[in-house]
Structures are given as structure tokens and as C-alpha cells.
Scaffold this active site. Sequence first.
Site, mmCIF file in Angstrom:
data_model
loop_
_atom_site.group_PDB
_atom_site.id
_atom_site.type_symbol
_atom_site.label_atom_id
_atom_site.label_comp_id
_atom_site.label_asym_id
_atom_site.label_seq_id
_atom_site.Cartn_x
_atom_site.Cartn_y
_atom_site.Cartn_z
ATOM 1 N N LYS A 179 7.123 -21.095 -55.826
ATOM 2 C CA LYS A 179 5.958 -20.769 -55.938
ATOM 3 C C LYS A 179 5.879 -22.600 -57.439
ATOM 4 O O LYS A 179 5.992 -21.588 -58.638
ATOM 5 C CB LYS A 179 5.076 -20.332 -56.645
ATOM 6 C CG LYS A 179 3.541 -20.661 -56.363
ATOM 7 C CD LYS A 179 2.892 -18.963 -56.878
ATOM 8 C CE LYS A 179 1.511 -19.134 -56.687
ATOM 9 N NZ LYS A 179 0.621 -18.046 -57.061
ATOM 10 N N ARG A 189 -8.848 -20.762 -56.763
ATOM 11 C CA ARG A 189 -9.058 -20.015 -57.535
ATOM 12 C C ARG A 189 -10.642 -19.639 -57.600
ATOM 13 O O ARG A 189 -11.632 -19.146 -57.672
ATOM 14 C CB ARG A 189 -8.576 -20.560 -58.473
ATOM 15 C CG ARG A 189 -7.068 -20.801 -59.012
ATOM 16 C CD ARG A 189 -6.830 -21.765 -59.705
ATOM 17 N NE ARG A 189 -4.919 -21.308 -59.587
ATOM 18 C CZ ARG A 189 -4.247 -22.358 -60.637
ATOM 19 N NH1 ARG A 189 -4.840 -23.452 -61.133
ATOM 20 N NH2 ARG A 189 -2.622 -22.637 -60.718
ATOM 21 N N LYS A 203 -0.199 -22.243 -65.227
ATOM 22 C CA LYS A 203 0.623 -21.090 -64.625
ATOM 23 C C LYS A 203 2.009 -21.649 -65.104
ATOM 24 O O LYS A 203 2.594 -20.976 -64.951
ATOM 25 C CB LYS A 203 -0.032 -20.621 -63.830
ATOM 26 C CG LYS A 203 -1.020 -20.448 -63.878
ATOM 27 C CD LYS A 203 -1.428 -19.087 -62.110
ATOM 28 C CE LYS A 203 -3.559 -18.242 -62.368
ATOM 29 N NZ LYS A 203 -3.084 -18.262 -61.184
ATOM 30 N N GLU A 219 15.794 -20.000 -58.067
ATOM 31 C CA GLU A 219 14.990 -18.997 -57.220
ATOM 32 C C GLU A 219 14.619 -17.907 -56.197
ATOM 33 O O GLU A 219 14.762 -16.666 -56.122
ATOM 34 C CB GLU A 219 13.380 -19.912 -57.145
ATOM 35 C CG GLU A 219 12.613 -20.406 -59.005
ATOM 36 C CD GLU A 219 12.428 -18.783 -59.762
ATOM 37 O OE1 GLU A 219 12.403 -18.083 -59.387
ATOM 38 O OE2 GLU A 219 12.057 -19.593 -60.540
ATOM 39 N N LYS A 234 5.845 -22.636 -51.480
ATOM 40 C CA LYS A 234 4.045 -23.348 -51.707
ATOM 41 C C LYS A 234 4.207 -24.045 -52.766
ATOM 42 O O LYS A 234 5.110 -23.548 -53.511
ATOM 43 C CB LYS A 234 3.357 -21.697 -51.128
ATOM 44 C CG LYS A 234 3.020 -21.707 -53.234
ATOM 45 C CD LYS A 234 2.245 -20.177 -52.628
ATOM 46 C CE LYS A 234 0.758 -20.768 -53.013
ATOM 47 N NZ LYS A 234 0.274 -19.442 -53.459
ATOM 48 N N SER A 260 -5.069 -23.950 -49.801
ATOM 49 C CA SER A 260 -6.393 -24.575 -50.249
ATOM 50 C C SER A 260 -6.587 -25.744 -50.045
ATOM 51 O O SER A 260 -7.520 -27.053 -49.445
ATOM 52 C CB SER A 260 -6.939 -23.775 -51.563
ATOM 53 O OG SER A 260 -6.482 -23.772 -52.665
ATOM 54 N N TYR A 299 -4.924 -21.669 -43.324
ATOM 55 C CA TYR A 299 -6.979 -21.483 -43.182
ATOM 56 C C TYR A 299 -6.644 -21.921 -41.996
ATOM 57 O O TYR A 299 -8.428 -21.247 -41.173
ATOM 58 C CB TYR A 299 -7.303 -22.023 -44.654
ATOM 59 C CG TYR A 299 -7.013 -21.010 -45.855
ATOM 60 C CD1 TYR A 299 -7.219 -19.983 -46.157
ATOM 61 C CD2 TYR A 299 -6.011 -21.854 -46.287
ATOM 62 C CE1 TYR A 299 -6.815 -19.108 -47.130
ATOM 63 C CE2 TYR A 299 -5.494 -21.655 -47.791
ATOM 64 C CZ TYR A 299 -5.921 -20.074 -48.860
ATOM 65 O OH TYR A 299 -5.152 -19.596 -49.045
#
Length: 310
Positions: A179, A189, A203, A219, A234, A260, A299
Site C-alpha cells: 500500500k 479521506r 502517512k 512487504e 493499491k 477513490s 467503487y
Amino acid sequence: MFAETSIGPKNLIQPFFVTEGKNIKDPIGTMPNVFRYSIDNLIKEIAIAAELGIKAILLFPQITKDKKSADAKESYNMNNLICRAIREIKKQKFDIGIMADVALDPYTLNGHDGITDKDDQILNDETIDILCKQSMSLAESGCDVIAPSDMMDGRVGKIRDSLEKNGFYNTKIISYSAKYASHFYGPFRDAVGSKNCLKNSSKNTYQMDFRNAKEAISEVGLDISEGADAIIIKPGMPYLDVISLIKKEFNIPIIAYQVSGEYSMLKIAGENGIFDTNQVFIESLISFKRAGACSIITYAAIEIAKKLIK
Ligand code: PBG
């Protein structure tokens, strides 16, 4: 006859934003045709998804300000919005799996995925203890798949241990393994209301550096060794190289997340007559499968599933 790749509703996962109240269908300004649903309306949408042959949904809560705190304790409250939603959905006996995001960003005052010290630095191990409690509350409520998106080091193993210790042998873990710290998450967000909390803080001390592909191999390897059943990569479209790399390295199901910002780009361009939205979505979803993903979180899942079964 000769197509190497195909796609159907069973390859799509529909995310939903859940909010408090009754009969609510609240539009999200930066994501056309995406809404925050109260639990009663959410049930109706899930019925449509199940009817179309979509096999899983992914839930995210919009938590009211008064329930956010520095220690994110609402995240493991058995009566929080998500746990209540899961119990209601389960009562309906739909033929659809429930996945729930595990991370603290909807619940923290500063919008970070973990709890932080006084300098806003993430406390990795303290966060994992809370993520284990969050996972237990979700599993106890009937969640089928725990999806840790927090990117703390070592969380998959610890969550797996807590599930096993408490008898949840069949609860799956599909972890967001690769990620990236991405600006494509912007509209999300807005949707969960963490943007104002996060302000300009990034982040990137826990999410991945988008300049790195090989790091994704370590990872993913770690999450598999800790007990992940499948992994998520993602964002999606700008990271097809990572999907393809991971597909070559490992034999584990890969789920791509068309996030998104990607959704809104395609949707808003389509609405402005720049191209045919449905055709572009289908092309983009096929590209994930071509790269090596078996399913895609998007979505547009319900919308596109309707086109695919025609
Ligand atoms: C929260 C989380 C994020 C997304 C999924 N889970 C946002 C973030 O990490 O800030 C992004 C999904 C999207 O953009 O559609 N941990």
C-alpha cells in the site's frame, strides 16, 4: 474465442461507506455517484450487489467527531457503526462476503492509521494491540474477512494469533501488503472524514514509497509468512507493474484496489464527455486482470456488473 482475459461480477468487490442515522444516502462531493449509507439503506444496496453476482463487499465507517479519540478506542467497541452494520447484514443471509478495513484512521483525532506519540510519530506495536482488538470485534460481529490497511510492521501475524486464540479459525485475512503513500486516496479521506483531521501530515512513515517496486516483494513476503490468505495492492492503475511483479514472485491471490482518486478521474472525465465511462471502466478493470489480479475492489462494481451481465 481468443481472449486471454475475461471479467465478470464475481471478480468485483464493492466498497461501501457507512454512516449513522436512518434512511440516509449522503452524496460524496469528490466521488460522483458514491454515497454514505445508513445501515438500513446499505442493506438495500448490498441486496442489489448480491443479486448481480458480486461476491464481496468492503466496509468503511464515517465516525462522528465525538467518537474520535487519541487512543481510537471506538475502533473496538462492539457497538460501533461497523460492528452494528455487520450484524445487520449477516441477518439478511445474502450470498456475499463481508470484508472490513482494519486501521485506525476513522477513529483517531489526527486521521492517522495508528496511534501516535506527542510528536505525531506512529507507535507501531501499541497500534497493533488495538488492531487486534478491532479485528476481534469485527470477527465476533460476523465479519468474514479482516483487511488490515494500516501498514504497521508485524500486524498480520498478531491478528492471526488473536483470531486463532479466540476460535475464529475461518475468519480470513486479506491484507493490504503493498500500500503506497498516495495522493490518489484524496476523495476517500473526504468520504470517511479523515482529511480535515490529517491536515498536511503524510502517512509516508508507514505506507510505501511510490518510487519503490522491489520493496513490495518484501512487504508481500512478510504478510504471507505471517498468515495472510490473499493480498491487496493499491492504488491500482499507476501500479500495474507491481501487480505483475508480485504475480511472478508469489502464488497467492492478488486483489487490486482501484482507489477513490482513480475512480473519480474516470467518472468525472466520462461525465464531461471525454470518453465513454463504462467502456473505460471495463478496459481498466481488464488491465488489472491482465497484470495478474484475480479480483478488483472498485467503487464502480455494481454499475459495471450491470453492464457485464447484459
Ligand atoms: C485507510 C484506508 C485508505 C484507503 C483504504 N483504507 C486511505 C488512507 O490510507 O489514507 C484508500 C482507499 C481509496 O482511496 O479508495 N487506512
